[in-house]
Design a protein around this motif. Structure first.
Motif, PDB file in Angstrom:
ATOM      1  N   SER A 506       0.824  -1.197   0.000  1.00 20.58           N
ATOM      2  CA  SER A 506       0.000   0.000   0.000  1.00 20.58           C
ATOM      3  C   SER A 506       0.858   1.247   0.000  1.00 20.58           C
ATOM      4  CB  SER A 506      -0.927   0.024   1.213  1.00 20.58           C
ATOM      5  OG  SER A 506      -1.784   1.145   1.121  1.00 20.58           O
ATOM      6  N   SER A 508       0.076   5.255   0.830  1.00 21.92           N
ATOM      7  CA  SER A 508      -0.926   6.171   1.364  1.00 21.92           C
ATOM      8  C   SER A 508      -0.694   7.569   0.793  1.00 21.92           C
ATOM      9  CB  SER A 508      -0.842   6.205   2.895  1.00 21.92           C
ATOM     10  OG  SER A 508      -1.737   7.165   3.415  1.00 21.92           O
ATOM     11  N   SER A 555      -9.895  -6.198   3.008  1.00 24.36           N
ATOM     12  CA  SER A 555      -9.641  -5.133   3.974  1.00 24.36           C
ATOM     13  C   SER A 555     -10.951  -4.463   4.327  1.00 24.36           C
ATOM     14  CB  SER A 555      -8.681  -4.088   3.383  1.00 24.36           C
ATOM     15  OG  SER A 555      -8.608  -2.944   4.207  1.00 24.36           O
ATOM     16  N   ASN A 557     -11.093  -1.517   4.192  1.00 26.91           N
ATOM     17  CA  ASN A 557     -11.112  -0.442   3.202  1.00 26.91           C
ATOM     18  C   ASN A 557     -11.855  -0.812   1.925  1.00 26.91           C
ATOM     19  OD1 ASN A 557      -9.175   0.368   5.128  1.00 26.91           O
ATOM     20  ND2 ASN A 557      -8.225   1.735   3.649  1.00 26.91           N
ATOM     21  N   ALA A 561     -13.571   3.337   3.344  1.00 22.33           N
ATOM     22  CA  ALA A 561     -12.188   3.796   3.222  1.00 22.33           C
ATOM     23  C   ALA A 561     -11.934   5.014   4.088  1.00 22.33           C
ATOM     24  CB  ALA A 561     -11.884   4.138   1.771  1.00 22.33           C
ATOM     25  N   ASN A 565      -6.066   7.260   0.492  1.00 19.22           N
ATOM     26  CA  ASN A 565      -5.588   5.952   0.016  1.00 19.22           C
ATOM     27  C   ASN A 565      -6.498   5.429  -1.103  1.00 19.22           C
ATOM     28  OD1 ASN A 565      -7.806   5.271   1.557  1.00 19.22           O
ATOM     29  ND2 ASN A 565      -6.749   3.733   2.784  1.00 19.22           N
ATOM     30  N   TYR A 568      -5.265   2.079  -2.946  1.00 22.17           N
ATOM     31  CA  TYR A 568      -5.357   0.891  -2.100  1.00 22.17           C
ATOM     32  C   TYR A 568      -6.815   0.490  -1.894  1.00 22.17           C
ATOM     33  CZ  TYR A 568      -4.916  -2.056   2.072  1.00 22.17           C
ATOM     34  OH  TYR A 568      -4.992  -3.083   2.980  1.00 22.17           O
ATOM     35  N   SER A 569      -7.647   1.439  -1.541  1.00 19.23           N
ATOM     36  CA  SER A 569      -9.038   1.108  -1.250  1.00 19.23           C
ATOM     37  C   SER A 569      -9.764   0.627  -2.497  1.00 19.23           C
ATOM     38  CB  SER A 569      -9.754   2.323  -0.661  1.00 19.23           C
ATOM     39  OG  SER A 569      -9.184   2.671   0.586  1.00 19.23           O
ATOM     40  N   LYS A 572      -8.781  -2.931  -3.149  1.00 14.38           N
ATOM     41  CA  LYS A 572      -9.398  -3.817  -2.175  1.00 14.38           C
ATOM     42  C   LYS A 572     -10.876  -4.040  -2.490  1.00 14.38           C
ATOM     43  CE  LYS A 572      -6.033  -5.179   0.367  1.00 14.38           C
ATOM     44  NZ  LYS A 572      -5.697  -6.620   0.404  1.00 14.38           N
ATOM     45  N   ASN A 597     -11.882  -9.411   6.062  1.00 10.76           N
ATOM     46  CA  ASN A 597     -11.657  -7.970   5.978  1.00 10.76           C
ATOM     47  C   ASN A 597     -10.976  -7.463   7.245  1.00 10.76           C
ATOM     48  OD1 ASN A 597     -12.951  -8.024   3.539  1.00 10.76           O
ATOM     49  ND2 ASN A 597     -14.846  -7.065   4.254  1.00 10.76           N
ATOM     50  N   ASP A 599      -8.503  -4.899   9.578  1.00 14.77           N
ATOM     51  CA  ASP A 599      -8.219  -3.465   9.647  1.00 14.77           C
ATOM     52  C   ASP A 599      -7.254  -3.218  10.795  1.00 14.77           C
ATOM     53  OD1 ASP A 599      -8.555  -0.701   8.919  1.00 14.77           O
ATOM     54  OD2 ASP A 599      -9.650  -0.447  10.808  1.00 14.77           O
TER      55      ASP A 599
END
Length: 678
Positions: A506, A508, A555, A557, A561, A565, A568-569, A572, A597, A599
């Motif tokens: 990831s 960010s 995730s 996310n 989310a 990010n 990444y989100s 996912k 999922n 976190d």
């Protein structure tokens, strides 16, 4: 203690067992006689220490020895009911144990206790069994050893065999051992060193005689079209056949496999005599207990196509099962144990190699090793004479021996994931490593795949030997690399049952700072990577026909989310929808697809250690070392999520109780209300 006698026995056993030329895994036994104190009377008593049932010489420790009172053991001769009631004597051994007695005594205890020698070895060397299974074994024994080694006709292990060997010891003063027809050898000596020296002399003398006097091509000429395929082509063919074969040999119960393409196997399968010899089966009891009475042999040349080979293997498997059932019916008595399954343990494919099978990876590996022993035995016997194993009826008596059945009943109950083969991506650290460890702990055989191959191998080594786990390199963005990782799993363990798509990374960044390269990298690793792994694995799962599981580590996310990010989100969310799509598509093949999922998994996480933690800490305005606690405090349960918690959720999806669940996403976030699924 251990006393000096025990120390020397263990050392001798380990040396002999460490060399496969001397004996096979868990095969044979060793003993020593000596004196020790009786704790009740304080007087010295004569004892025998002997390898117990089920142990292995190469790894034997004092805990693996049975300890018996020698006078009481020999006194059992007075109550011996005869060869037809051999099995009763094993129960009688319980009444002659010294103290708690150590390990359970084996059926071979009599051949050690009745022989008037301080030290006795019973071994299964290839060279010795070659003489023992030769059609003119008695003549060869005399020719090779003179009066130093005496032939003993085949007799099932037990008290009477011990009496036979003891009589030879009494009546042949120059003898240092025996060749046991169809079985192996024994040797004895006044000291541990002398006994070991005599064992090695018998083994080496037999091997040297075969080498010097044997025919140069005992398996015959090379058959046209049966020569080994080139290495890369051979392994590709094996990877294509393995899933189909595993499905076939798991008709009665799921099995783990092992592929072997060693020179002994390839040479044997290339020669004209291999169909005749393979049909005769193995001879040494340890061999056919592991390999079954005979292998399944593909009767097509290496030039046949994969499709032709698969079609013929299906036909031959059906015939093998019918033949095995007929073999059982021919010899089963009303009190015989039920048939344990009609599938082969060994499958031989000319030009390609051998597939061996068992209840776990170690059993599958050992079965293959035993068949290589059998090939070596056949070569030696055919070089000097004609291979002539024990009769089929005797093989059945051993295979379905009540004592073997009792040994099976003593095994611990299988773990929940026993017989399952799992591939975990991104497995060198964090969630992937924890998941691999959890699956291995619960009985699965695990392939740890990671971009860093060295770290994957290190993580696998932490779990145990290659019978438990292996590590492989895999760039999940590369289709060829993914295929190679799946093939590695298939060749190592016969097939695949579980895939955990965990590889990830990831970056960010807010939208305006996210580059196209950032976007592509994260989508390549997670969205595309999961797709490629699932696609390659699905081919195996479908060909096996045994169902299976695909688990995505997604995730929170993917549902809700946080800021900064986007890439990444979004990827996912892509993975989350792959779960739904593949659950719908693969359900018809019995393959379940689910997701977890997580976190806020900070500790142990490769992603967080790679810079994501610092970036997220900056976003939230906390110190990086406090990030785990920050995430915990924003949850409903106020608990930090660790990699092990995610691994537990993966196991929950695989362990059996959720057998009818697919398309599910399991939150592992300690309670993030905004991420509740609706």
């Amino acid at each position: 203690m251990p006393n000096r006698t025990v120390h020397d026995l263990i050392a001798r056993s380990n040396r002999l067992g460490a060399d496969p030329r001397n004996t096979n895994y868990a095969g044979g036994n060793t003993s020593a006689k000596g004196r020790d104190l009786d704790p009740v009377t304080g007087q010295e008593v004569d004892l025998m220490w002997v390898k117990g049932s089920g142990g292995d010489l190469g790894t034997l420790t004092e805990q693996g020895l049975a300890v018996l009172r020698l006078d009481r053991l020999r006194a059992l001769s007075a109550v011996y009911p005869g060869p037809d009631r051999e099995d009763e004597m094993v129960a009688a051994f319980d009444h002659v144990l010294h103290g708690r007695g150590g390990a359970a005594p084996s059926i071979d205890t009599a051949m050690h206790g009745l022989v008037d020698a301080c030290h006795v070895d019973h071994l299964h060397p290839d060279s010795g069994i070659a003489i023992a299974t030769a059609a003119d074994g008695p003549r060869l024994t005399e020719e090779i050893f003179g009066d130093r080694v005496v032939w003993v006709p085949w007799r099932r292990p037990g008290w009477q065999l011990g009496e036979d060997i003891a009589e030879i010891r009494r009546t042949h003063p120059r003898a240092v051992g025996t060749v046991l027809g169809g079985h192996g050898i024994t040797a004895w000596g006044g000291t541990a060193e002398e006994c070991e020296r005599n064992s090695r002399w018998i083994i080496d003398t037999a091997a040297e005689h075969i080498a010097e006097h044997g025919r140069p091509e005992p398996f015959g000429a090379v058959l046209d079209g049966y020569a080994p395929l080139p290495a890369a082509e051979r392994r590709a063919r094996a990877a294509a056949l393995a899933p189909v074969l595993r499905g076939l040999v798991s008709t009665d119960r799921r099995q783990v496999g092992r592929f072997t393409d060693g020179p002994e196997v390839l040479e044997f399968l290339s020669r004209a005599q291999h169909p005749r010899l393979a049909a005769l089966g193995t001879s040494c009891p340890d061999h056919f207990l592991r390999t079954k009475v005979a292998p399944l042999v593909l009767d097509l040349p290496a030039t046949a196509t994969v499709e032709e080979s698969v079609a013929r293997l299906r036909e031959l498997h059906e015939r093998y099962r019918a033949d095995y059932a007929a073999y059982y019916r021919r010899h089963a008595t009303p009190d015989a144990p039920p048939m344990r399954g009609a599938d082969p343990a060994i499958v031989l494919v000319p030009g390609v190699g051998m597939f061996s099978y068992g209840a776990d990876a170690q059993t599958a590996r050992v079965a293959g090793e035993f068949y290589v022993n059998a090939i070596n035995v056949m070569r030696g016997a055919e070089a000097l004479s004609t291979y002539s194993p024990i009769e089929e009826a005797e093989k059945f008596r051993i295979e379905y021996w009540e004592l073997e059945e009792a040994k099976l009943r003593r095994r611990p109950a299988p773990k929940p994931l026993a017989t399952k083969v799992a591939l975990v991506t991104g497995a060198a650290s964090g969630i992937g490593k924890a998941t691999a460890a959890r699956l291995a702990r619960d009985g699965a055989t695990v392939v740890l795949a990671d971009l860093d191959a060295a770290k994957a191998r290190e993580a696998a080594a932490e779990l145990g030997s290659a019978d438990v786990a292996i590590g492989v390199g895999a760039d999940v963005t590369d289709e060829d690399a993914v295929r190679a990782a799946v093939d590695a799993a298939v060749l190592a363990y016969g097939g695949l049952d579980v895939v955990v798509n965990n590889a990830g990374l990831s970056l960010s960044k807010p939208l305006l700072e996210t580059t196209a390269a950032d976007w592509d990298l994260q989508h390549d690793v997670m969205a595309k990577g999961s797709f490629l792994v699932s696609k390659a694995a699905a081919r195996v799962l479908i060909d096996q026909g045994l169902g299976g599981d695909v688990v995505y580590v997604v995730s929170k996310n993917g549902v809700f989310a946080g800021p900064n990010n986007i890439a990444y989100s979004a990827t996912k969310a892509d993975q989350a929808h792959q779960v739904r799509l593949l659950a719908a598509e693969l359900g018809g093949h019995g393959v379940r697809v689910n997701g977890v999922n997580p976190d806020g998994v900070v500790r142990g996480s490769g992603i967080f250690a790679g810079g994501w933690g610092a970036q997220r800490a900056q976003v939230y305005g906390v110190a990086e070392e406090d990030l785990g606690e920050f995430y915990a405090q924003r949850t409903l349960l106020k608990r930090e999520v660790l990699p092990e918690h995610v691994a537990n959720a993966v196991f929950a999806l695989l362990g059996g109780d959720l057998s009818h669940t697919t398309g599910l996403h399991v939150p592992v976030d300690a309670g993030v209300a905004a991420a509740f699924l609706r």
